[in-house]
Write a protein that holds these residues in place. Structure first.
Motif, PDB file in Angstrom:
ATOM      1  N   THR A 199      11.063   0.259   4.847  1.00 37.80           N
ATOM      2  CA  THR A 199       9.731  -0.315   5.019  1.00 37.80           C
ATOM      3  C   THR A 199       8.688   0.784   5.231  1.00 37.80           C
ATOM      4  O   THR A 199       7.575   0.720   4.711  1.00 37.80           O
ATOM      5  CB  THR A 199       9.713  -1.283   6.217  1.00 37.80           C
ATOM      6  N   THR A 200       9.053   1.808   5.991  1.00 35.83           N
ATOM      7  CA  THR A 200       8.148   2.944   6.202  1.00 35.83           C
ATOM      8  C   THR A 200       7.843   3.647   4.884  1.00 35.83           C
ATOM      9  O   THR A 200       6.685   3.967   4.588  1.00 35.83           O
ATOM     10  CB  THR A 200       8.774   3.947   7.183  1.00 35.83           C
ATOM     11  N   ALA A 201       8.879   3.880   4.078  1.00 39.31           N
ATOM     12  CA  ALA A 201       8.695   4.533   2.777  1.00 39.31           C
ATOM     13  C   ALA A 201       7.810   3.683   1.870  1.00 39.31           C
ATOM     14  O   ALA A 201       6.951   4.209   1.150  1.00 39.31           O
ATOM     15  CB  ALA A 201      10.047   4.779   2.120  1.00 39.31           C
ATOM     16  N   LEU A 202       7.998   2.362   1.909  1.00 37.81           N
ATOM     17  CA  LEU A 202       7.197   1.459   1.098  1.00 37.81           C
ATOM     18  C   LEU A 202       5.724   1.534   1.492  1.00 37.81           C
ATOM     19  O   LEU A 202       4.836   1.598   0.632  1.00 37.81           O
ATOM     20  CB  LEU A 202       7.714   0.027   1.240  1.00 37.81           C
ATOM     21  N   GLN A 203       5.465   1.541   2.802  1.00 42.24           N
ATOM     22  CA  GLN A 203       4.088   1.632   3.278  1.00 42.24           C
ATOM     23  C   GLN A 203       3.434   2.948   2.845  1.00 42.24           C
ATOM     24  O   GLN A 203       2.281   2.967   2.420  1.00 42.24           O
ATOM     25  CB  GLN A 203       4.049   1.511   4.801  1.00 42.24           C
ATOM     26  N   ILE A 204       4.173   4.033   2.965  1.00 37.40           N
ATOM     27  CA  ILE A 204       3.639   5.341   2.574  1.00 37.40           C
ATOM     28  C   ILE A 204       3.301   5.354   1.091  1.00 37.40           C
ATOM     29  O   ILE A 204       2.226   5.822   0.678  1.00 37.40           O
ATOM     30  CB  ILE A 204       4.641   6.461   2.912  1.00 37.40           C
ATOM     31  N   ASN A 205       4.209   4.826   0.263  1.00 30.90           N
ATOM     32  CA  ASN A 205       3.967   4.779  -1.185  1.00 30.90           C
ATOM     33  C   ASN A 205       2.776   3.892  -1.528  1.00 30.90           C
ATOM     34  O   ASN A 205       2.000   4.211  -2.436  1.00 30.90           O
ATOM     35  CB  ASN A 205       5.213   4.281  -1.910  1.00 30.90           C
TER      36      ASN A 205
ATOM     37  N   VAL B 167     -11.822  -5.375  -5.305  1.00 31.43           N
ATOM     38  CA  VAL B 167     -10.760  -6.390  -5.380  1.00 31.43           C
ATOM     39  C   VAL B 167      -9.389  -5.737  -5.247  1.00 31.43           C
ATOM     40  O   VAL B 167      -8.496  -6.238  -4.532  1.00 31.43           O
ATOM     41  CB  VAL B 167     -10.847  -7.172  -6.709  1.00 31.43           C
ATOM     42  N   THR B 168      -9.201  -4.594  -5.920  1.00 31.10           N
ATOM     43  CA  THR B 168      -7.929  -3.875  -5.851  1.00 31.10           C
ATOM     44  C   THR B 168      -7.642  -3.399  -4.432  1.00 31.10           C
ATOM     45  O   THR B 168      -6.513  -3.525  -3.936  1.00 31.10           O
ATOM     46  CB  THR B 168      -7.945  -2.663  -6.802  1.00 31.10           C
ATOM     47  N   VAL B 169      -8.663  -2.866  -3.775  1.00 28.87           N
ATOM     48  CA  VAL B 169      -8.502  -2.401  -2.398  1.00 28.87           C
ATOM     49  C   VAL B 169      -8.121  -3.553  -1.484  1.00 28.87           C
ATOM     50  O   VAL B 169      -7.233  -3.422  -0.622  1.00 28.87           O
ATOM     51  CB  VAL B 169      -9.805  -1.731  -1.895  1.00 28.87           C
ATOM     52  N   LYS B 170      -8.758  -4.711  -1.669  1.00 28.43           N
ATOM     53  CA  LYS B 170      -8.464  -5.883  -0.840  1.00 28.43           C
ATOM     54  C   LYS B 170      -7.019  -6.319  -1.011  1.00 28.43           C
ATOM     55  O   LYS B 170      -6.328  -6.646  -0.037  1.00 28.43           O
ATOM     56  CB  LYS B 170      -9.416  -7.018  -1.207  1.00 28.43           C
ATOM     57  N   LYS B 171      -6.538  -6.340  -2.266  1.00 26.04           N
ATOM     58  CA  LYS B 171      -5.149  -6.729  -2.528  1.00 26.04           C
ATOM     59  C   LYS B 171      -4.179  -5.749  -1.870  1.00 26.04           C
ATOM     60  O   LYS B 171      -3.195  -6.151  -1.240  1.00 26.04           O
ATOM     61  CB  LYS B 171      -4.898  -6.774  -4.037  1.00 26.04           C
ATOM     62  N   ASN B 172      -4.463  -4.454  -2.039  1.00 26.12           N
ATOM     63  CA  ASN B 172      -3.580  -3.434  -1.474  1.00 26.12           C
ATOM     64  C   ASN B 172      -3.539  -3.504   0.050  1.00 26.12           C
ATOM     65  O   ASN B 172      -2.485  -3.332   0.661  1.00 26.12           O
ATOM     66  CB  ASN B 172      -4.027  -2.045  -1.917  1.00 26.12           C
ATOM     67  N   MET B 173      -4.701  -3.761   0.657  1.00 30.58           N
ATOM     68  CA  MET B 173      -4.744  -3.861   2.115  1.00 30.58           C
ATOM     69  C   MET B 173      -3.949  -5.069   2.603  1.00 30.58           C
ATOM     70  O   MET B 173      -3.293  -5.003   3.647  1.00 30.58           O
ATOM     71  CB  MET B 173      -6.196  -3.956   2.591  1.00 30.58           C
ATOM     72  N   SER B 174      -3.990  -6.163   1.848  1.00 31.19           N
ATOM     73  CA  SER B 174      -3.209  -7.357   2.229  1.00 31.19           C
ATOM     74  C   SER B 174      -1.721  -7.039   2.227  1.00 31.19           C
ATOM     75  O   SER B 174      -0.982  -7.447   3.127  1.00 31.19           O
ATOM     76  CB  SER B 174      -3.501  -8.507   1.255  1.00 31.19           C
ATOM     77  N   VAL B 175      -1.272  -6.296   1.195  1.00 30.42           N
ATOM     78  CA  VAL B 175       0.138  -5.908   1.114  1.00 30.42           C
ATOM     79  C   VAL B 175       0.510  -4.979   2.267  1.00 30.42           C
ATOM     80  O   VAL B 175       1.575  -5.108   2.881  1.00 30.42           O
ATOM     81  CB  VAL B 175       0.440  -5.233  -0.237  1.00 30.42           C
ATOM     82  N   ILE B 176      -0.375  -4.043   2.576  1.00 27.32           N
ATOM     83  CA  ILE B 176      -0.109  -3.097   3.660  1.00 27.32           C
ATOM     84  C   ILE B 176      -0.019  -3.830   5.004  1.00 27.32           C
ATOM     85  O   ILE B 176       0.858  -3.543   5.834  1.00 27.32           O
ATOM     86  CB  ILE B 176      -1.195  -2.009   3.711  1.00 27.32           C
TER      87      ILE B 176
ATOM     88  N   ALA C  35       0.848  -6.941   5.434  1.00 28.79           N
ATOM     89  CA  ALA C  35       2.098  -7.701   5.420  1.00 28.79           C
ATOM     90  C   ALA C  35       3.280  -6.795   5.737  1.00 28.79           C
ATOM     91  O   ALA C  35       4.189  -7.170   6.498  1.00 28.79           O
ATOM     92  CB  ALA C  35       2.292  -8.363   4.050  1.00 28.79           C
ATOM     93  N   CYS C  36       3.261  -5.591   5.181  1.00 30.97           N
ATOM     94  CA  CYS C  36       4.333  -4.622   5.462  1.00 30.97           C
ATOM     95  C   CYS C  36       4.308  -4.198   6.931  1.00 30.97           C
ATOM     96  O   CYS C  36       5.365  -3.972   7.529  1.00 30.97           O
ATOM     97  CB  CYS C  36       4.191  -3.395   4.563  1.00 30.97           C
ATOM     98  N   ALA C  37       3.117  -4.088   7.492  1.00 30.62           N
ATOM     99  CA  ALA C  37       3.000  -3.699   8.903  1.00 30.62           C
ATOM    100  C   ALA C  37       3.625  -4.762   9.809  1.00 30.62           C
ATOM    101  O   ALA C  37       4.320  -4.441  10.778  1.00 30.62           O
ATOM    102  CB  ALA C  37       1.535  -3.477   9.266  1.00 30.62           C
ATOM    103  N   VAL C  38       3.374  -6.028   9.450  1.00 30.92           N
ATOM    104  CA  VAL C  38       3.975  -7.127  10.220  1.00 30.92           C
ATOM    105  C   VAL C  38       5.492  -7.082  10.090  1.00 30.92           C
ATOM    106  O   VAL C  38       6.232  -7.231  11.076  1.00 30.92           O
ATOM    107  CB  VAL C  38       3.427  -8.489   9.734  1.00 30.92           C
ATOM    108  N   GLY C  39       5.966  -6.885   8.860  1.00 35.35           N
ATOM    109  CA  GLY C  39       7.410  -6.773   8.639  1.00 35.35           C
ATOM    110  C   GLY C  39       8.005  -5.586   9.371  1.00 35.35           C
ATOM    111  O   GLY C  39       9.135  -5.657   9.889  1.00 35.35           O
ATOM    112  N   TYR C  40       7.227  -4.494   9.422  1.00 36.49           N
ATOM    113  CA  TYR C  40       7.681  -3.288  10.120  1.00 36.49           C
ATOM    114  C   TYR C  40       7.878  -3.572  11.610  1.00 36.49           C
ATOM    115  O   TYR C  40       8.887  -3.175  12.209  1.00 36.49           O
ATOM    116  CB  TYR C  40       6.648  -2.194   9.909  1.00 36.49           C
ATOM    117  N   LEU C  41       6.921  -4.271  12.207  1.00 35.41           N
ATOM    118  CA  LEU C  41       7.028  -4.626  13.631  1.00 35.41           C
ATOM    119  C   LEU C  41       8.223  -5.551  13.876  1.00 35.41           C
ATOM    120  O   LEU C  41       8.934  -5.411  14.885  1.00 35.41           O
ATOM    121  CB  LEU C  41       5.733  -5.293  14.098  1.00 35.41           C
ATOM    122  N   PHE C  42       8.425  -6.481  12.950  1.00 37.80           N
ATOM    123  CA  PHE C  42       9.561  -7.391  13.076  1.00 37.80           C
ATOM    124  C   PHE C  42      10.880  -6.613  13.023  1.00 37.80           C
ATOM    125  O   PHE C  42      11.808  -6.878  13.803  1.00 37.80           O
ATOM    126  CB  PHE C  42       9.526  -8.430  11.962  1.00 37.80           C
TER     127      PHE C  42
END
Length: 225
Positions: A20-26, A170-179, A181-188
């Motif tokens: 998950t950390t690697a995914l967030q960095i990428n 729009v692209t930035v907004k989409k990417n931030m939403s994914v990030i 979501a990954c942050a929430v998953g990371y905490l979980f």
């Protein structure tokens, strides 16, 4: 989870956290790269507006003064404009202020259509500009007609610039939403890792430690618990 060995009970949550950390960095790297690419396209589209205005000035300057410098400046502006239009349409390297930049081809259908229309207009306009003769009697009338077309080109690239900026947002907004979501998953996953570590390592080790302390005190009943 019960049938897994202790090693895998510890490794699986750890691998998930690392993945998950690697995914967030990428994702962050990809988002920064996309923003840089969008900034280049916004800059080039904005420069097209300026070049359109510059060509109009040089056309009138040449017609009114017959100064060859205006003709040379016009040729330079036309070359830069055409190279930039081609780069925006198909992608490729482009010189911007003495620096080579990579212009990526846009996939936005509205921008693609707008650029195609601009190219069609430019091909006709270029012939008219090259046909301007400062000594002819209708030179000023031709310059005024070219100026009207260049004003339309300014408006076209003003619209293109805004469309590039909107698409980038729009692209930035989409990417931030994914990030996020990954942050929430990371905490979980962190909580899950703590739960597994506590259940299968900390609690058993603590129980063994207490049993050992009881035995050391002579209380053998603790070893059977």
């Amino acid at each position: 989870m019960k049938n897994l060995s202790l090693k895998w009970k510890v490794l699986i949550p750890l691998v998930l956290v690392l993945a998950t950390t690697a995914l967030q960095i990428n994702l962050i790297i990809a988002m920064n790269q996309a923003q840089q690419e969008d900034a280049v396209k916004v800059n080039v589209a904005g420069r097209q507006r300026m070049l359109s205005q510059r060509m109009a000035k040089d056309v009138f300057g040449y017609v009114l003064t017959s100064n060859s410098q205006h003709q040379e400046d016009l040729k330079v502006a036309m070359d830069i404009f055409e190279q930039s239009l081609h780069a925006l349409k198909t992608g490729g390297q482009l010189d911007v202020g003495g620096t080579k930049v990579e212009v990526t081809k846009t996939e936005n259908p509205e921008i693609v259509t707008l650029l195609s229309e601009a190219e069609t207009s430019w091909q006709g306009m270029k012939l008219e500009i090259n046909g301007v003769d400062g000594s002819s009697t209708d030179a000023i009338a031709k310059a005024e007609a070219i100026n009207e077309q260049l004003i339309k080109m300014v408006n076209t690239f003003d619209q293109a610039t805004k469309m590039y900026e909107t698409a980038s947002a729009v692209t930035v907004k989409k990417n931030m939403s994914v990030i996020y979501a990954c942050a929430v998953g990371y905490l979980f996953l962190i909580f899950f890792s703590w739960y597994i570590t506590n259940k299968y390592i900390i609690k058993p080790v603590t129980a063994l430690q207490r049993a050992a302390e009881d035995i050391a005190k002579g209380d053998l009943s603790g070893s059977s618990r």
